[in-house]
Design a protein around this motif. Structure first.
Motif, short mmCIF file in Angstrom:
data_model
loop_
_atom_site.label_atom_id
_atom_site.label_comp_id
_atom_site.label_asym_id
_atom_site.label_seq_id
_atom_site.Cartn_x
_atom_site.Cartn_y
_atom_site.Cartn_z
N GLY A 149 0.85 -1.19 0.00
CA GLY A 149 0.00 0.00 0.00
C GLY A 149 0.88 1.23 0.00
N THR A 150 0.32 2.34 0.46
CA THR A 150 1.06 3.60 0.33
C THR A 150 2.27 3.67 1.26
OG1 THR A 150 -0.23 4.80 2.01
CG2 THR A 150 -1.11 4.76 -0.21
N ASN A 151 2.25 2.93 2.36
CA ASN A 151 3.37 3.00 3.31
C ASN A 151 4.57 2.15 2.90
OD1 ASN A 151 2.04 4.75 5.08
ND2 ASN A 151 1.11 3.08 6.24
N ALA A 152 4.43 1.39 1.82
CA ALA A 152 5.48 0.41 1.47
C ALA A 152 6.82 1.08 1.21
CB ALA A 152 5.05 -0.42 0.28
N VAL A 153 6.81 2.26 0.65
CA VAL A 153 8.08 2.92 0.30
C VAL A 153 8.93 3.14 1.54
CG1 VAL A 153 7.07 5.24 0.39
CG2 VAL A 153 9.09 4.82 -0.99
N ARG A 154 8.29 3.35 2.69
CA ARG A 154 9.04 3.55 3.93
C ARG A 154 9.15 2.24 4.72
NH1 ARG A 154 9.60 8.16 6.88
NH2 ARG A 154 10.27 7.89 9.03
N TYR A 155 8.07 1.47 4.76
CA TYR A 155 8.00 0.36 5.71
C TYR A 155 8.06 -1.03 5.07
CZ TYR A 155 6.64 3.84 9.25
OH TYR A 155 6.62 4.90 10.10
#
Lengths: 461, 461
Positions: A149-155
């Motif tokens: 989802g959208t948080n994948a780039v960080r997490y």
């Protein structure tokens, strides 16, 4: 089949099995799926424990009945369809948070816990679970589709956040893949094998998830770009500069128009390619990151920087992004269906493939939007089409599979986060080749010799 | 065996195979391993390409000869021993960096590339590969042991950094697990299955690794604590507060004494439990993090805060930690061997198990130290013992396996980063139970029916 249903009723109680036509339809058909089949599950079973799932598996093994796990039902590539019938296992009654180990930064849950609800429970402890797919998704399906989802780039993605799984195998055996250490190098990574296996190797009945601490400070900024190419290039530069953005999401002109039309936010947006940035960390860290991103965006023709003035506005802006697919669905005509699919490529190729795909999709003359997890080289297109018009179906398919082929040519993948289901099986063979698919098949046969676990998904036997 | 060697010589050239006794010894015995066996490999083969590895596998399949991969040779639990003989495959001639895709943040390497050398090559591009095990480790072994190191608390372990693998299977088939997207949900996660499989499922011949951007600013601080328990508790609190430390490493009084004795740094250290913190990010972010950690450490009786004054001192301080095992070895007596092992537990249990293990190890009356990746709930103990003294061997084993059992009791793991090899096989059965080991065995049999791939490691068939 009848005998099996009777045996299960004797074991689990009469109400644990439904053959109600509406129930069967809901468990075999999806409005927002790119692929539906003509068959439906024969029955829906509602277990209440791992032990009951094991009993179901044993009965199904005895009568050679397929087993299809079901939790949120939000998958889009036909993951919970029943192409050869069988029992849908709905985890509706297994929706408990079993333990929050806040000092260990982990949580133990059953498959039917929705990630949004989980995060509401974790908030008082200052913790959260960062994997954020579509709003209706639940942990079981999230594990099995290896979602993100959208948080994948960080997490990162689902596979990075699962500590252990309890799994029921085709013959009813119950295994636990790991104990509960945060880090381990002990034996085969079975956890990682079941994550993303789409229920074809076994049925996930309990999950321990890693958690992380809610950031002190968050901020949301929105930047417009003249073209998709500029926006994608800016995103690549942000990654190359090592700015730890919490999320970085692009929506195209059409998608911004959808937000305006549906009225998801109070603002009226320019209908041009737009990147939503989320920042998180300490106050000073966030300030530094914003300055760097501003400079990079400017150098790629980015303009109209807008910041959320407060927490409420942050939530509103971000929900506009999170509900993009739902907003699209609100505009769906009576006879229309939505084709929503995704691919991913190495970062440096993103601008090129998004620009080209935008052109192709635009050329369809249908209502279609694109949005991208641009920090991961991953993007989605969503196209309305009339299922009853074979010419339209053909046109959409042609554009979608051209996009997939282009992604493969760039050393990318046929799906960054939706997984394969029924729709991407041929693409997966193209992507990995028959030798690699052969290995997957051998693993499948080792654990599920009669192919009863969600048969027909990912690859053909 | 002779025929096989002759066939391989015909295929690969005479020099590609060595039966020199010193060479065999170096490939079957290790000074710093907890387990050595009496047998040695029958030959050492030096392939130069994936194709040659495939040829070797085919010949070995034909004559049923075990195959044992070898790269850095730094594993400590007997991973590259040859308990039933066979060919050691040394990748010394496959040590090339094949491609640095700096805008994609990835790199393609052969198995024998040392991680330290890789990082030297990446530095000019402002990139690095964050997995940092012992200094001599090479990528092939790092993949197969699912290793980690001091950076894991921030960046995760090996499994988080492998994009794809080229693998030669037992029958000589060559597969590639993925293409090169940063994110994918396409099919079984074979990459994740081969990572940590210790060469028992196939031989890794090429690896694509994710990279990250070198942080703008780093800082190193050192804090002393009255007891191991205080130090471990401080570390847990730092994690719980969500401070994104770049690393957080504890060394006990003995280990600090070793640094003083060997003279690894110019400073003279207090010989008390000490935590080394590394910070990285933007200038302001690092400053914020340091303040938070200082406050937490103080509340756990931490004192004597010392900061590295400059980059050179940072490197020196950190290398004191990185070379801890080597420093120990420098003090090893003629008849002594080093038993270096690790376990991991859920974060909240770390203080308790470290304190208890310290007491047990102290009670041995031997020279022994402890050091911990305390942000991961993972720690090591290193004990000198005389291999020829059966009583000493017995005592060490008792203490080590008591520590392992204690870790399992706490829902931990028998190894956080060293992996199983020969030494932890019984512990793994205790950890996961016969059903889960049974699944590993079924997967192994599916891909390696004659058990030729590094036989005898991880579990018994």
């Amino acid at each position: 089949m009848e005998t099996a249903i009777e045996e299960l009723r004797a074991l689990l109680g009469r109400d644990a099995i439904s053959i109600d036509p509406d129930d069967l339809h809901r468990h075999g058909y999806s409005d927002w799926s790119t692929t539906n089949v003509d068959t439906l599950p024969t029955a829906v079973v509602y277990p209440t424990s791992t032990l009951e799932v094991s009993q179901i598996a044993k009965v199904c093994a005895k009568y050679k009945i397929p087993v299809i796990p079901y939790s949120g039902g939000t998958s889009v590539e036909g993951q919970f369809t029943a192409p050869v019938g069988g029992f849908s296992i709905d985890f509706a009654n297994m929706d408990k948070i079993l333990a929050i180990n806040d000092d260990d930064l982990d949580v133990v849950v059953q498959p039917s816990v929705p990630w949004i609800e989980l995060n509401e429970h974790l908030k008082p402890a200052g913790l959260f679970f960062p994997v954020d797919p579509g709003p209706g998704a639940r942990i079981g399906g999230m594990v099995s589709t290896s979602c993100s989802g959208t948080n994948a780039v960080r997490y990162g993605t689902m596979k990075d956040w699962v500590v252990n799984l309890t799994v029921v195998l085709a013959d009813g055996r119950i295994i636990k893949t790991r104990r509960r250490p945060r880090k381990t190098a002990a034996g085969y990574n079975l956890t990682g094998l079941f994550v993303g296996a789409e229920g074809t190797l076994g049925i996930v009945t309990e999950v321990t998830l890693r958690l992380t601490v809610l950031p002190q400070e968050t901020s949301v900024a929105v930047v417009t770009f003249p073209t998709i190419r500029d926006a994608a290039a800016a995103a690549s530069s942000v990654m190359r500069a090592g700015v730890p953005v919490a999320a970085m999401e692009m929506m195209d002109d059409v998608q911004m128009g959808v937000i305006n039309k549906v009225g998801s936010t109070k603002r009226k947006w320019k209908e041009v390619p737009t990147v939503f940035f989320k920042f998180s960390g300490t106050k000073a860290g966030v300030r530094d990151n914003i300055e760097t991103v501003k400079a990079i965006a400017k150098s790629h023709m980015g303009g109209d920087f807008q910041f959320a003035a407060n927490q409420a506005e942050q939530t509103e802006l971000w929900s506009a992004r999170k509900e993009a697919l739902w907003s699209m669905l609100a505009l769906k005509g009576e006879d229309e269906e939505l084709w929503s699919t995704d691919v991913a490529v190495p970062l440096s190729r993103l601008a090129e493939i998004m620009e080209e795909s935008k052109k192709d999709i635009g050329g369809l003359g249908m209502f279609a939007s694109m949005l991208g997890h641009v920090g991961d080289g991953n993007f989605h297109s969503a196209i309305f089409y009339n299922k009853k018009d074979p010419e339209q179906v053909e046109k959409v398919k042609r554009v979608v599979y051209k996009m997939v082929d282009k992604a493969l040519e760039m050393e990318g993948t046929c799906t960054g986060e939706h997984s394969v289901g029924l729709s991407k099986k041929a693409s997966l063979v193209k992507e990995l080749g028959p030798e690699t698919i052969g290995v997957m098949r051998e693993l499948k046969r080792a654990l599920d010799p009669h192919s009863l676990m969600n048969p027909g998904k990912i690859f053909d036997l």
